[in-house]
Scaffold this active site. Structure first.
Site, short mmCIF file in Angstrom:
data_model
loop_
_atom_site.label_atom_id
_atom_site.label_comp_id
_atom_site.label_asym_id
_atom_site.label_seq_id
_atom_site.Cartn_x
_atom_site.Cartn_y
_atom_site.Cartn_z
N ASP A 252 37.78 41.86 38.73
CA ASP A 252 37.84 40.43 38.46
C ASP A 252 37.48 39.73 39.77
O ASP A 252 37.54 40.34 40.85
CB ASP A 252 39.26 40.07 38.00
CG ASP A 252 39.45 38.58 37.80
OD1 ASP A 252 38.58 37.94 37.19
OD2 ASP A 252 40.48 38.05 38.27
N ASP B 181 38.22 35.84 40.72
CA ASP B 181 39.16 34.84 41.24
C ASP B 181 40.56 35.41 41.43
O ASP B 181 41.15 35.99 40.52
CB ASP B 181 39.23 33.65 40.28
CG ASP B 181 37.88 32.97 40.09
OD1 ASP B 181 36.96 33.27 40.89
OD2 ASP B 181 37.74 32.17 39.16
N ASP C 290 44.11 40.14 38.58
CA ASP C 290 45.37 39.46 38.88
C ASP C 290 46.05 38.91 37.64
O ASP C 290 47.20 38.50 37.70
CB ASP C 290 45.10 38.28 39.83
CG ASP C 290 44.33 37.16 39.12
OD1 ASP C 290 44.92 36.10 38.86
OD2 ASP C 290 43.15 37.36 38.80
#
Length: 267
Positions: free
Chosen positions: A11, A13, A184
C-alpha cells in the site's frame, strides 16, 4: 527446478509515505490554478485527520466523492506536469526510511515490488518510479478530450485491491503463497489475505485487532528522510558501480533494521 516467482505488494499512504499522496499535492494544485484556497484548507484538514486517526471506510468514501467531483474538468496533461515538477519536493521528504529499506531487501531477494494504491494513477506512477517499483496498480479516472470527467473507471479499494493482486499474479506467474503484502488499513485485509506473508504497518485500530487475532506481524515505520540525501551519502566515486553500491547499502541497512525486530523476516 526453478524457484517460483514471488512479489511484495505495498500500500502507499501511511505504509510507504507518511501522508495521503493525493492530498499532499493540494498546494501545488492550488498554485497551478486547479483548486481554490478553500479546497487547499479542506485538503489540509483532511490530511491532519488522516494522520491523526487514519481513514476508515466512510472517510475514504467521502474523500473519494470530494476528490472526484473536485477534479472534474481538470486538464490531464497539466496534472501530470504539476506532479512531475513537484514530486521530489512533496513526496521525497515524507517517504519512510524503513519502507525504502524493505523495498530494497525484497528486490535484493529477487522479488518484484508492486505498489497497490487507492490514490490516482497520475500520482502513484511517478512515486512508484521514484521508489524503483516494478509495477503500480492505482485508481484510474475517466478521461474525455484530455480532461477528467469526474467519473472513475477503476477504483482500487478494498476487495478490488485483492482482485488486482490475484489478476497480476496470474499474469506474471507469481506464487502468492510465497509473496508478501504490507498495509496500514483494515480496508486492505482482503489484499493481505491473498499472500502467504501479510504484514500490518502503522496499523489502524481495526487492523491491529485483525493482525493480533491472525498472528500477522506488525511493524511501525516512523522515520522519514529525503531519498536524495540518503542516496547521495552512498554514491561511489565510479559512476558505473553506483546502482550496485546503492542497492547493496540500502539492503544492508534494511537487514540490520529487520534483525532488530522481534519477528524474524524470512526471505
Amino acid at each position: 527446478m526453478a524457484a517460483a516467482r514471488t512479489a511484495a505488494f505495498f500500500d502507499l499512504d501511511k505504509t510507504i509515505i507518511a501522508k495521503s499522496s493525493v492530498l499532499a499535492f493540494g498546494r501545488p494544485f492550488y498554485q497551478g490554478g486547479l483548486i481554490n484556497r478553500r479546497a487547499v484548507l479542506r485538503s489540509a484538514y483532511a490530511q491532519f485527520m488522516f494522520a491523526l486517526a487514519g481513514a476508515d471506510h466512510d472517510q475514504i468514501q467521502r474523500m473519494r466523492a470530494y476528490l472526484t467531483s473536485m477534479c472534474a474538468g481538470w486538464d490531464v496533461a497539466q496534472v501530470r506536469e504539476i506532479v512531475s515538477e513537484t514530486l521530489h519536493q512533496i513526496i521525497d521528504p515524507i517517504v519512510y526510511v524503513e519502507a525504502v529499506d524493505l523495498i530494497a531487501m525484497h528486490k535484493a531477494a529477487g522479488r518484484d515490488v508492486i505498489i497497490v494504491s487507492t490514490s490516482g494513477e497520475e500520482v502513484v506512477s511517478p512515486v512508484g518510479a521514484m521508489l524503483g517499483a516494478d509495477e503500480v496498480i492505482a485508481t484510474q479516472m475517466v478521461v474525455q478530450d484530455g480532461k477528467y470527467t469526474g467519473e472513475i473507471s477503476r477504483y482500487v479499494y478494498g476487495p478490488e485491491k485483492a482482485r488486482a493482486v490475484v489478476e497480476l499474479a496470474a499474469d506474471r506467474g507469481y506464487d502468492l503463497g510465497g509473496s508478501y503484502a504490507y498495509s496500514d488499513s483494515a480496508t486492505d485485509v482482503p489484499m493481505l489475505e491473498t499472500v502467504g506473508h501479510p504484514y500490518a504497518v502503522n496499523a489502524d485500530r481495526t487492523l491491529r485487532k485483525v493482525a493480533g487475532e491472525r498472528d500477522w506481524p506488525m511493524l511501525t515505520f516512523s522515520n522519514a528522510a529525503p531519498l536524495r540525501e540518503r542516496l547521495a551519502g552512498m554514491r561511489p566515486e565510479h559512476p558505473a558501480t553506483a546502482a550496485t553500491v546503492v542497492g547493496a547499502g540500502v539492503a544492508a541497512a534494511g537487514l540490520v533494521w529487520f534483525t532488530a525486530r522481534r519477528r524474524p523476516f524470512r526471505a
